[in-house]
Design an enzyme around this catalytic site. Structure first.
Site, PDB file in Angstrom:
ATOM      1  CB  VAL A  64      -0.982   0.001   1.191  1.00  0.00           C
ATOM      2  CG1 VAL A  64      -1.793   1.292   1.229  1.00  0.00           C
ATOM      3  CG2 VAL A  64      -1.913  -1.200   1.104  1.00  0.00           C
ATOM      4  CB  CYS A  65       3.933   2.176   1.892  1.00  0.00           C
ATOM      5  SG  CYS A  65       3.271   1.942   3.551  1.00  0.00           S
TER       6      CYS A  65
END
Length: 172
Positions: A64-65
């Site tokens: 996600v990052c």
């Protein structure tokens, strides 16, 4: 003494404690001293006069990052030179630099909060249990007034990209 916000968010549905205040729209953004590399630091004044989108991620090496940082890098060219997009994580500056090179990310400034956690504590995103910064988004106007803020309730979820980008576009 810093404020501890117990259960302010979750990581995989488990409650976590965020250290620092919960900032709101209209607040003056706190200054910070975080690392550009091992020797040089950066602060809010380094981006004076620009609209700032600060994207906070727990670790650049997670899915996600990675997606969040790539998305803002792609959008950066549409926002103009008066906008600084900053990604903050507690990853070491070496890891951030390696990741940027491998990912082709060149429009986002990556800064590391690994040393003092001054950003995480000032912005209320430092996760006591994990030693990471909680996923969040802050949009500051040219005078460092917060115009948009999103503290995610669950660390593994994506932020609202469109809302953050619309907040930036409204300021340029």
């Amino acid at each position: 003494m810093l404020q501890a916000r117990n259960g302010a968010a979750t990581f995989k549905s488990n409650p976590i404690t965020l250290i620092g205040p919960e900032l709101k729209v209209g607040d003056q953004a706190p200054d910070f001293q975080i690392n550009k590399n091992l020797l040089e630091t950066a602060s809010l004044s380094d981006f004076a006069g620009k609209v700032k989108l600060i994207s906070v991620v727990p670790s650049i090496d997670t899915g996600v990052c990675d997606a969040q940082t790539r998305r803002f890098n792609e959008e950066a060219s549409n926002l103009g030179d008066n906008v600084a997009i900053i990604t903050v994580s507690v990853d070491l500056p070496f890891a951030q630099s390696r990741w940027c090179g491998a990912a082709g990310v060149d429009r986002v400034v990556l800064l590391s909060d690994y040393k003092s956690h001054s950003f995480g504590e000032a912005y209320g995103v430092y996760i006591q249990e994990l030693g990471l910064d909680m996923r969040s988004i802050f949009v500051l106007d040219a005078n460092n007034t917060i115009q948009y803020v999103e503290y995610l309730g669950e660390m593994t979820e994506h932020p609202n990209y469109e809302a953050a980008l619309n907040a930036v576009k409204a300021l340029v």
